[in-house]
Design a protein around this motif. Sequence first.
Motif, mmCIF file in Angstrom:
data_model
loop_
_atom_site.group_PDB
_atom_site.id
_atom_site.type_symbol
_atom_site.label_atom_id
_atom_site.label_comp_id
_atom_site.label_asym_id
_atom_site.label_seq_id
_atom_site.Cartn_x
_atom_site.Cartn_y
_atom_site.Cartn_z
ATOM 1 N N SER A 94 0.824 -1.203 0.000
ATOM 2 C CA SER A 94 0.000 0.000 0.000
ATOM 3 C C SER A 94 0.861 1.256 0.000
ATOM 4 O O SER A 94 0.596 2.211 -0.745
ATOM 5 C CB SER A 94 -0.922 -0.014 1.228
ATOM 6 O OG SER A 94 -1.658 1.187 1.295
ATOM 7 N N GLU A 95 1.891 1.285 0.807
ATOM 8 C CA GLU A 95 2.789 2.444 0.868
ATOM 9 C C GLU A 95 3.506 2.658 -0.463
ATOM 10 O O GLU A 95 3.657 3.798 -0.918
ATOM 11 C CB GLU A 95 3.803 2.260 1.993
ATOM 12 C CG GLU A 95 3.188 2.383 3.371
ATOM 13 C CD GLU A 95 4.125 1.972 4.507
ATOM 14 O OE1 GLU A 95 5.228 1.439 4.230
ATOM 15 O OE2 GLU A 95 3.750 2.187 5.671
ATOM 16 N N ALA A 96 3.930 1.576 -1.102
ATOM 17 C CA ALA A 96 4.604 1.679 -2.399
ATOM 18 C C ALA A 96 3.666 2.247 -3.461
ATOM 19 O O ALA A 96 4.063 3.083 -4.280
ATOM 20 C CB ALA A 96 5.136 0.317 -2.827
ATOM 21 N N LEU A 97 2.412 1.813 -3.436
ATOM 22 C CA LEU A 97 1.430 2.312 -4.400
ATOM 23 C C LEU A 97 1.126 3.785 -4.172
ATOM 24 O O LEU A 97 0.981 4.553 -5.126
ATOM 25 C CB LEU A 97 0.155 1.473 -4.339
ATOM 26 C CG LEU A 97 0.315 0.045 -4.861
ATOM 27 C CD1 LEU A 97 -0.886 -0.806 -4.492
ATOM 28 C CD2 LEU A 97 0.538 0.057 -6.360
ATOM 29 N N ALA A 98 1.050 4.203 -2.920
ATOM 30 C CA ALA A 98 0.817 5.616 -2.608
ATOM 31 C C ALA A 98 1.981 6.473 -3.104
ATOM 32 O O ALA A 98 1.777 7.582 -3.599
ATOM 33 C CB ALA A 98 0.602 5.794 -1.110
ATOM 34 N N LYS A 99 3.187 5.952 -3.007
ATOM 35 C CA LYS A 99 4.378 6.698 -3.449
ATOM 36 C C LYS A 99 4.398 6.944 -4.957
ATOM 37 O O LYS A 99 5.045 7.868 -5.423
ATOM 38 C CB LYS A 99 5.653 5.969 -3.040
ATOM 39 C CG LYS A 99 5.956 6.071 -1.571
ATOM 40 C CD LYS A 99 7.240 5.332 -1.224
ATOM 41 C CE LYS A 99 7.490 5.359 0.275
ATOM 42 N NZ LYS A 99 8.695 4.577 0.649
ATOM 43 N N VAL A 100 3.679 6.103 -5.713
ATOM 44 C CA VAL A 100 3.632 6.305 -7.165
ATOM 45 C C VAL A 100 2.337 6.983 -7.606
ATOM 46 O O VAL A 100 2.073 7.096 -8.800
ATOM 47 C CB VAL A 100 3.858 4.985 -7.952
ATOM 48 C CG1 VAL A 100 5.244 4.434 -7.690
ATOM 49 C CG2 VAL A 100 2.776 3.968 -7.677
ATOM 50 N N GLY A 101 1.522 7.423 -6.633
ATOM 51 C CA GLY A 101 0.361 8.241 -6.965
ATOM 52 C C GLY A 101 -1.007 7.620 -6.829
ATOM 53 O O GLY A 101 -1.993 8.213 -7.259
ATOM 54 N N HIS A 102 -1.117 6.444 -6.218
ATOM 55 C CA HIS A 102 -2.417 5.780 -6.132
ATOM 56 C C HIS A 102 -2.879 5.635 -4.692
ATOM 57 O O HIS A 102 -2.189 5.062 -3.851
ATOM 58 C CB HIS A 102 -2.356 4.409 -6.823
ATOM 59 C CG HIS A 102 -2.162 4.550 -8.295
ATOM 60 N ND1 HIS A 102 -3.209 4.786 -9.149
ATOM 61 C CD2 HIS A 102 -1.041 4.541 -9.054
ATOM 62 C CE1 HIS A 102 -2.750 4.899 -10.376
ATOM 63 N NE2 HIS A 102 -1.430 4.757 -10.345
ATOM 64 N N ASP A 103 -4.075 6.178 -4.429
ATOM 65 C CA ASP A 103 -4.685 6.027 -3.106
ATOM 66 C C ASP A 103 -5.097 4.576 -2.929
ATOM 67 O O ASP A 103 -5.546 3.917 -3.870
ATOM 68 C CB ASP A 103 -5.931 6.904 -2.971
ATOM 69 C CG ASP A 103 -5.634 8.399 -3.033
ATOM 70 O OD1 ASP A 103 -4.455 8.780 -2.890
ATOM 71 O OD2 ASP A 103 -6.592 9.178 -3.217
#
Length: 125
Positions: A94-103
């Motif tokens: 989840s944290e990795a996905l948030a770092k690339v712009g996805h909630d």
Amino acid sequence: MKRIIFLFAAVAMIATLGACSSTASKKTEGQATEAKSEVSHVTLAVKGSCGMCKTRIEKTAKAIQGVSTAEWSKEKQELQLDLDSTKASLKSISEALAKVGHDTALDKAPDDVYNALPGCCHYRD
């Protein structure tokens, strides 16, 4: 002469048995390692809006050690994952996905990262 042949045969037999038992013990060790991994199928809500989002989401998830499969559905806004919980956690993904712009259901992407996404990838109202 018979003693030499007998001795040679005995040495060859012992060497063969030693090699077989060595291989068997390696297989047992490998099986024990496999038993320690805990692969599970999980679902994570992830926001996105297009094919570029799908590629980015799946590529980011698959890059995390322990994730064996990742399939994002635009219609459901869900990421289906097979992951080894001894190597990766849902939170780290989840944290990795948030770092690339996805909630996600667990983390919100930073505004500056979200705003830097291509226009077709903007999903927030």
